[in-house]
Structure formats: structure tokens, C-alpha cells
Scaffold this motif. Structure first.
Motif, PDB file in Angstrom:
ATOM      1  N   HIS A  16      44.425  46.747  45.958  1.00 12.28           N
ATOM      2  CA  HIS A  16      43.904  47.816  45.085  1.00 12.28           C
ATOM      3  C   HIS A  16      43.414  47.245  43.754  1.00 12.28           C
ATOM      4  O   HIS A  16      43.646  47.826  42.691  1.00 12.28           O
ATOM      5  CB  HIS A  16      44.966  48.897  44.858  1.00 12.28           C
ATOM      6  CG  HIS A  16      45.535  49.447  46.127  1.00 12.28           C
ATOM      7  ND1 HIS A  16      44.805  50.253  46.976  1.00 12.28           N
ATOM      8  CD2 HIS A  16      46.750  49.269  46.716  1.00 12.28           C
ATOM      9  CE1 HIS A  16      45.548  50.566  48.026  1.00 12.28           C
ATOM     10  NE2 HIS A  16      46.728  49.982  47.898  1.00 12.28           N
ATOM     11  N   GLN A  17      42.716  46.118  43.850  1.00 10.90           N
ATOM     12  CA  GLN A  17      42.152  45.497  42.651  1.00 10.90           C
ATOM     13  C   GLN A  17      40.636  45.552  42.707  1.00 10.90           C
ATOM     14  O   GLN A  17      40.047  45.868  43.746  1.00 10.90           O
ATOM     15  CB  GLN A  17      42.650  44.055  42.516  1.00 10.90           C
ATOM     16  CG  GLN A  17      44.156  43.966  42.319  1.00 10.90           C
ATOM     17  CD  GLN A  17      44.600  42.554  41.969  1.00 10.90           C
ATOM     18  OE1 GLN A  17      43.858  41.762  41.431  1.00 10.90           O
ATOM     19  NE2 GLN A  17      45.868  42.259  42.280  1.00 10.90           N
ATOM     20  N   HIS A  18      40.028  45.251  41.578  1.00 10.08           N
ATOM     21  CA  HIS A  18      38.567  45.286  41.492  1.00 10.08           C
ATOM     22  C   HIS A  18      38.069  43.938  40.983  1.00 10.08           C
ATOM     23  O   HIS A  18      38.591  43.424  39.989  1.00 10.08           O
ATOM     24  CB  HIS A  18      38.125  46.412  40.547  1.00 10.08           C
ATOM     25  CG  HIS A  18      36.640  46.470  40.351  1.00 10.08           C
ATOM     26  ND1 HIS A  18      35.744  46.588  41.388  1.00 10.08           N
ATOM     27  CD2 HIS A  18      35.884  46.402  39.224  1.00 10.08           C
ATOM     28  CE1 HIS A  18      34.509  46.609  40.922  1.00 10.08           C
ATOM     29  NE2 HIS A  18      34.570  46.492  39.606  1.00 10.08           N
ATOM     30  N   ILE A  55      32.590  32.939  44.229  1.00 17.94           N
ATOM     31  CA  ILE A  55      33.160  33.049  42.888  1.00 17.94           C
ATOM     32  C   ILE A  55      33.739  34.450  42.762  1.00 17.94           C
ATOM     33  O   ILE A  55      33.049  35.441  43.007  1.00 17.94           O
ATOM     34  CB  ILE A  55      32.099  32.806  41.793  1.00 17.94           C
ATOM     35  CG1 ILE A  55      31.505  31.402  41.926  1.00 17.94           C
ATOM     36  CG2 ILE A  55      32.701  33.022  40.404  1.00 17.94           C
ATOM     37  CD1 ILE A  55      30.255  31.184  41.097  1.00 17.94           C
ATOM     38  N   ILE A  56      35.010  34.517  42.430  1.00 15.31           N
ATOM     39  CA  ILE A  56      35.709  35.802  42.266  1.00 15.31           C
ATOM     40  C   ILE A  56      35.946  35.974  40.772  1.00 15.31           C
ATOM     41  O   ILE A  56      36.581  35.126  40.134  1.00 15.31           O
ATOM     42  CB  ILE A  56      37.051  35.813  43.013  1.00 15.31           C
ATOM     43  CG1 ILE A  56      36.874  35.394  44.470  1.00 15.31           C
ATOM     44  CG2 ILE A  56      37.721  37.177  42.916  1.00 15.31           C
ATOM     45  CD1 ILE A  56      38.166  35.027  45.170  1.00 15.31           C
ATOM     46  N   LYS A  57      35.451  37.061  40.224  1.00 16.16           N
ATOM     47  CA  LYS A  57      35.496  37.230  38.767  1.00 16.16           C
ATOM     48  C   LYS A  57      35.991  38.612  38.414  1.00 16.16           C
ATOM     49  O   LYS A  57      35.564  39.600  39.002  1.00 16.16           O
ATOM     50  CB  LYS A  57      34.092  37.008  38.199  1.00 16.16           C
ATOM     51  CG  LYS A  57      33.968  37.015  36.690  1.00 16.16           C
ATOM     52  CD  LYS A  57      32.537  36.680  36.283  1.00 16.16           C
ATOM     53  CE  LYS A  57      32.335  36.811  34.797  1.00 16.16           C
ATOM     54  NZ  LYS A  57      33.172  35.919  33.995  1.00 16.16           N
ATOM     55  N   ASN A  58      36.894  38.668  37.424  1.00 11.95           N
ATOM     56  CA  ASN A  58      37.337  39.960  36.933  1.00 11.95           C
ATOM     57  C   ASN A  58      36.130  40.731  36.418  1.00 11.95           C
ATOM     58  O   ASN A  58      35.301  40.183  35.682  1.00 11.95           O
ATOM     59  CB  ASN A  58      38.357  39.807  35.795  1.00 11.95           C
ATOM     60  CG  ASN A  58      39.768  39.725  36.326  1.00 11.95           C
ATOM     61  OD1 ASN A  58      39.988  39.663  37.524  1.00 11.95           O
ATOM     62  ND2 ASN A  58      40.742  39.690  35.434  1.00 11.95           N
ATOM     63  N   ASP A  78      46.836  31.753  48.915  1.00 18.73           N
ATOM     64  CA  ASP A  78      47.808  32.703  48.379  1.00 18.73           C
ATOM     65  C   ASP A  78      47.039  33.652  47.464  1.00 18.73           C
ATOM     66  O   ASP A  78      46.810  33.364  46.291  1.00 18.73           O
ATOM     67  CB  ASP A  78      48.902  31.949  47.604  1.00 18.73           C
ATOM     68  CG  ASP A  78      49.951  32.869  47.005  1.00 18.73           C
ATOM     69  OD1 ASP A  78      49.708  34.095  46.936  1.00 18.73           O
ATOM     70  OD2 ASP A  78      51.007  32.361  46.586  1.00 18.73           O
ATOM     71  N   PHE A  79      46.631  34.796  48.016  1.00 21.86           N
ATOM     72  CA  PHE A  79      45.768  35.695  47.260  1.00 21.86           C
ATOM     73  C   PHE A  79      46.491  36.351  46.087  1.00 21.86           C
ATOM     74  O   PHE A  79      45.865  36.672  45.080  1.00 21.86           O
ATOM     75  CB  PHE A  79      45.138  36.738  48.179  1.00 21.86           C
ATOM     76  CG  PHE A  79      43.961  36.199  48.931  1.00 21.86           C
ATOM     77  CD1 PHE A  79      42.721  36.109  48.336  1.00 21.86           C
ATOM     78  CD2 PHE A  79      44.104  35.748  50.238  1.00 21.86           C
ATOM     79  CE1 PHE A  79      41.634  35.591  49.021  1.00 21.86           C
ATOM     80  CE2 PHE A  79      43.029  35.222  50.933  1.00 21.86           C
ATOM     81  CZ  PHE A  79      41.788  35.146  50.319  1.00 21.86           C
ATOM     82  N   MET A 137      45.693  36.361  40.185  1.00 18.16           N
ATOM     83  CA  MET A 137      46.263  36.335  38.840  1.00 18.16           C
ATOM     84  C   MET A 137      45.290  35.688  37.854  1.00 18.16           C
ATOM     85  O   MET A 137      45.439  35.834  36.640  1.00 18.16           O
ATOM     86  CB  MET A 137      47.580  35.542  38.829  1.00 18.16           C
ATOM     87  CG  MET A 137      48.717  36.223  39.561  1.00 18.16           C
ATOM     88  SD  MET A 137      50.144  35.111  39.770  1.00 18.16           S
ATOM     89  CE  MET A 137      50.484  34.649  38.079  1.00 18.16           C
ATOM     90  N   HIS A 138      44.285  34.984  38.361  1.00 14.92           N
ATOM     91  CA  HIS A 138      43.330  34.279  37.515  1.00 14.92           C
ATOM     92  C   HIS A 138      42.131  35.173  37.181  1.00 14.92           C
ATOM     93  O   HIS A 138      41.716  36.001  37.986  1.00 14.92           O
ATOM     94  CB  HIS A 138      42.847  33.005  38.211  1.00 14.92           C
ATOM     95  CG  HIS A 138      43.951  32.022  38.445  1.00 14.92           C
ATOM     96  ND1 HIS A 138      44.799  32.092  39.537  1.00 14.92           N
ATOM     97  CD2 HIS A 138      44.353  30.957  37.722  1.00 14.92           C
ATOM     98  CE1 HIS A 138      45.670  31.105  39.478  1.00 14.92           C
ATOM     99  NE2 HIS A 138      45.426  30.402  38.382  1.00 14.92           N
TER     100      HIS A 138
END
Length: 199
Positions: free
Chosen positions: A158-160, A195-198, A127-128, A133-134
């Protein structure tokens, strides 16, 4: 009794102390061909991992044997440890922890694991909306949902994000790559963690 032995991400130097003596005392060692070959398990002890339904039947019929089931990484982090406990009961299962591939990947990139959401895309569609949201996500991936597909889902919203990819972790062919959602290569990735990081 069945022992689930976490053998870490691959390199023998990353194995938790106690696994070697456990293997020496085993009557039967069950694992993938790669795992059995990596650990140099004797031919008279080795058993190639069958379908889980067949493994369940075998273990239930041989509980008097000292059976070791090999688990890459950590058995209770999206590993076979949970399956074993659910099928044989906690009283019949011993777990030897291992270093997970996700944990190892964070260390190779020098990233803190604090406040990370850990998950896996093996055999499931993440669930992307929830994942993104994290602030930070550690994910074991598969052939269906890998680095390129993850980047596409981020772009679709449309996120980075920064995307760290570790392939063949701890093996001589290990490859570490850093992307953002715009430049993840569209190719086949070897066994990998993302690893997905803001940003």
C-alpha cells in the motif's frame, strides 16, 4: 593476468578510453556472443563465455596469456569483476571500469543519483521491505523480478512510488518508460534497469 574490461551499456561511444587498446593487445577475449559481435573481436581471439567453473580452470591454466574478460556495464557494479578478484586474487586481476547501465539510465531520465541505494535482482529475491525504506533505488532486473513484479510488491505494501524503466539502454531499440505502481504494463521487458523513486 586477466583483465576485466567494462564495455559500458552497449553504445561504443560510451566506452571508457583504453578499452580498445587493451583489446588490441589481447591474446584471448572472453565474452558473450553479443559482446564479442558488438566489439567485432577477431575469430582467432574470441572465446565464448563458458560456465564460470570452466572459465576459472581455463584462466588458472593460462595465466601467462593476456586474457580479457568482457563485462557489460561496470565490472564491479553487480558484474563479473568481484567474481574474478575472489577467484584469482587482486594481484592477478586488472579492472577497466565502465559506465554502468544503472548510471546511464539515471542520466537518460535526468535523475540525480545522490543518496540512491543500488542493487540487482539477478538470481536473487530482493527484500522489498528493506528496499522501500529508501527514497530512491536503482536496480538491474531479470526475467523473474522485473518492472511488473516490483510494482506488485509496492502495491502489496500500500505504498506509492514512481517507477522509471529503461530497456535496451544505449541501443537503437532503447525504450524509456515512466509509470507508477498502478500502471506498469504486464509484459516481457527487454534487458532493463528500474529506478524506484518516492513520489
Amino acid at each position: 593476468m586477466i583483465t576485466i574490461a567494462g564495455i559500458g551499456p552497449g553504445d561504443s561511444q560510451l566506452r571508457v578510453y583504453g578499452v580498445e587498446s587493451c583489446l588490441a593487445d589481447a591474446d584471448v577475449v572472453v565474452g558473450s556472443v553479443r559482446q564479442l559481435d558488438t566489439l567485432k573481436i577477431d575469430q582467432n581471439k574470441r572465446m565464448k563465455l563458458p560456465k564460470l567453473s570452466d572459465l576459472r580452470e581455463y584462466v588458472n591454466n593460462h595465466l601467462s596469456l593476456n586474457i580479457i574478460l568482457l563485462a557489460s556495464g561496470d565490472p564491479l557494479m553487480y558484474g563479473i569483476g568481484t567474481w574474478a578478484i575472489n577467484n584469482f586474487g587482486r594481484e592477478n586481476v586488472r579492472i577497466l571500469p565502465g559506465i554502468s547501465s544503472i548510471q546511464y539510465c539515471f542520466h537518460r531520465f535526468g535523475l540525480s543519483e545522490n543518496d540512491t541505494f543500488f542493487t540487482s535482482s539477478h538470481g536473487r529475491k530482493p527484500d522489498f521491505d528493506f528496499l522501500l525504506m529508501h527514497q530512491q533505488v536503482g536496480m538491474v532486473t531479470d526475467d523473474e523480478i522485473g518492472p511488473y513484479e516490483i510494482a506488485a510488491e509496492i502495491r502489496r505494501r500500500h505504498q506509492h512510488r514512481m517507477i522509471y524503466v529503461g530497456e535496451d539502454l544505449s541501443y537503437p531499440t532503447e525504450k524509456l518508460s515512466i509509470f507508477d505502481e498502478t500502471n506498469v504494463e504486464n509484459r516481457k521487458y527487454k534487458l532493463n534497469v528500474v529506478i524506484i523513486k518516492n513520489a
